[in-house]
Motif scaffolding. Structure first.
Motif, PDB file in Angstrom:
ATOM      1  N   HIS A  26       0.947  -1.177   0.113  1.00 42.25           N
ATOM      2  CA  HIS A  26      -0.004   0.084   0.102  1.00 42.25           C
ATOM      3  C   HIS A  26       0.888   1.180   0.027  1.00 42.25           C
ATOM      4  O   HIS A  26       0.505   2.123  -0.691  1.00 42.25           O
ATOM      5  CB  HIS A  26      -0.878  -0.055   1.283  1.00 42.25           C
ATOM      6  CG  HIS A  26      -1.548   1.463   1.562  1.00 42.25           C
ATOM      7  ND1 HIS A  26      -2.365   2.010   0.626  1.00 42.25           N
ATOM      8  CD2 HIS A  26      -1.441   2.119   2.685  1.00 42.25           C
ATOM      9  CE1 HIS A  26      -2.938   3.044   1.357  1.00 42.25           C
ATOM     10  NE2 HIS A  26      -2.314   3.186   2.501  1.00 42.25           N
ATOM     11  N   HIS A  58       3.314   7.335   5.645  1.00 37.36           N
ATOM     12  CA  HIS A  58       2.101   7.767   6.337  1.00 37.36           C
ATOM     13  C   HIS A  58       1.450   6.885   7.198  1.00 37.36           C
ATOM     14  O   HIS A  58       0.794   7.399   8.256  1.00 37.36           O
ATOM     15  CB  HIS A  58       1.123   8.444   5.283  1.00 37.36           C
ATOM     16  CG  HIS A  58       0.420   7.429   4.610  1.00 37.36           C
ATOM     17  ND1 HIS A  58       1.032   6.462   3.491  1.00 37.36           N
ATOM     18  CD2 HIS A  58      -0.888   6.903   4.698  1.00 37.36           C
ATOM     19  CE1 HIS A  58       0.291   5.816   3.093  1.00 37.36           C
ATOM     20  NE2 HIS A  58      -0.997   5.686   3.801  1.00 37.36           N
ATOM     21  N   ASP A  59       1.468   5.557   7.244  1.00 39.17           N
ATOM     22  CA  ASP A  59       0.442   4.631   7.881  1.00 39.17           C
ATOM     23  C   ASP A  59       1.444   4.306   9.040  1.00 39.17           C
ATOM     24  O   ASP A  59       0.874   3.398   9.978  1.00 39.17           O
ATOM     25  CB  ASP A  59       0.053   3.518   7.070  1.00 39.17           C
ATOM     26  CG  ASP A  59      -1.272   3.928   6.306  1.00 39.17           C
ATOM     27  OD1 ASP A  59      -2.013   4.680   7.020  1.00 39.17           O
ATOM     28  OD2 ASP A  59      -1.811   3.138   5.344  1.00 39.17           O
ATOM     29  N   ASP A 119      -3.067   8.600  -1.173  1.00 36.21           N
ATOM     30  CA  ASP A 119      -3.490   7.710  -0.337  1.00 36.21           C
ATOM     31  C   ASP A 119      -5.115   7.276  -0.601  1.00 36.21           C
ATOM     32  O   ASP A 119      -5.574   6.139  -0.552  1.00 36.21           O
ATOM     33  CB  ASP A 119      -3.394   8.190   1.121  1.00 36.21           C
ATOM     34  CG  ASP A 119      -3.610   7.191   2.080  1.00 36.21           C
ATOM     35  OD1 ASP A 119      -3.651   5.998   1.831  1.00 36.21           O
ATOM     36  OD2 ASP A 119      -4.156   7.737   3.234  1.00 36.21           O
ATOM     37  N   ARG A 131      -8.698  -4.131  -0.345  1.00 35.49           N
ATOM     38  CA  ARG A 131      -8.355  -3.597   0.687  1.00 35.49           C
ATOM     39  C   ARG A 131      -9.544  -3.623   1.627  1.00 35.49           C
ATOM     40  O   ARG A 131      -9.390  -3.784   3.009  1.00 35.49           O
ATOM     41  CB  ARG A 131      -7.875  -2.263   0.740  1.00 35.49           C
ATOM     42  CG  ARG A 131      -6.383  -2.190  -0.090  1.00 35.49           C
ATOM     43  CD  ARG A 131      -5.990  -0.696   0.025  1.00 35.49           C
ATOM     44  NE  ARG A 131      -5.443  -0.221   1.022  1.00 35.49           N
ATOM     45  CZ  ARG A 131      -5.695   0.993   1.695  1.00 35.49           C
ATOM     46  NH1 ARG A 131      -6.102   1.904   0.714  1.00 35.49           N
ATOM     47  NH2 ARG A 131      -5.078   1.438   2.816  1.00 35.49           N
TER      48      ARG A 131
END
Ligand code: ADP
Ligand code: NI
Length: 195
Positions: A26, A58-59, A119, A131
């Motif tokens: 991702h 970012h995650d 994103d 997802r």
């Protein structure tokens, strides 16, 4: 770009064991989407390095994936110390703390807007469907036929995203992915035996 290999290695270690649609791949797709958007957007404030790094990590501070967010932030600062200056590190931290849909915060910084759109694109289309089902399964939800069924997520979030894109390129890329999800739902209802 040597620094990106270092970041990728970090993200791989952090997200490798995720099965809820927030894994290393991702992160790579978000980077890829961000690159596509950057190529089309004309804005002097665009900073490649900030966008690449924010897209990848970012995650790594998502509260759904990590319980100790302060610890995650510390790890990120340690990682970035040799790569960015203090102002840049703060910008990356601000971007990754603000892009979440659930925060529902209006973003004005172009670098953050690009990462956010990148994103969101990965929440749409064929990948978005996969997802979402993965996320539901990890959280013990059925796709349909129960109160918190995964299918609700299409209406609560996914089908709204195309109108929330910040950049023109993001909007264009979102349109076909949006249509694909609508077609998927139509086919699903048809096969399920509705009308
Ligand atoms: P954000 O980082 O914008 O807050 P999330 O991390 O909540 O977004 O969502 C990322 C992806 O995880 C979603 O696009 C979806 O595929 C999946 N997801 C998140 N929440 C749910 C949910 N309640 N049901 C199904 N999928 C979800
Ligand atoms: Ni994400």
């Amino acid at each position: 770009m040597e620094y990106l290999d270092k970041i990728k290695e970090f993200v791989y270690q952090e997200l490798n064991n995720d099965y809820s649609g927030h894994d290393y791949y991702h992160a790579l797709r978000v980077l890829n989407n961000a690159k596509k958007i950057m190529l089309e957007e004309k804005n002097d404030n665009i900073n490649d390095k900030i966008i690449y790094i924010s897209s990848l990590i970012h995650d790594c501070i998502d509260h759904k994936l990590f319980c100790d967010i302060d610890m995650q932030i510390k790890k990120i600062i340690k990682l970035l110390k040799d790569i960015l200056n203090e102002n840049e590190i703060n910008e990356v931290l601000e971007i990754i703390q603000n892009i979440s849909f659930s925060k529902n915060k209006k973003i004005t910084n172009i670098n953050a807007q690009i990462v956010c759109d990148a994103d969101r694109l990965d929440a749409l289309g064929a990948i978005g469907i996969i997802r979402t089902i993965e996320f539901g399964a990890v959280h013990n939800r059925k796709f349909d036929n129960e109160e918190n069924a995964t299918i609700n997520h299409f209406y609560e979030k996914l089908l709204k995203l195309k109108d929330l894109m910040y950049t023109d390129t993001g909007k264009t890329l979102a349109n076909s992915r949006h249509q694909f999800m609508k077609d998927f739902l139509k086919q699903y209802y048809l096969e399920r035996g509705d009308k």
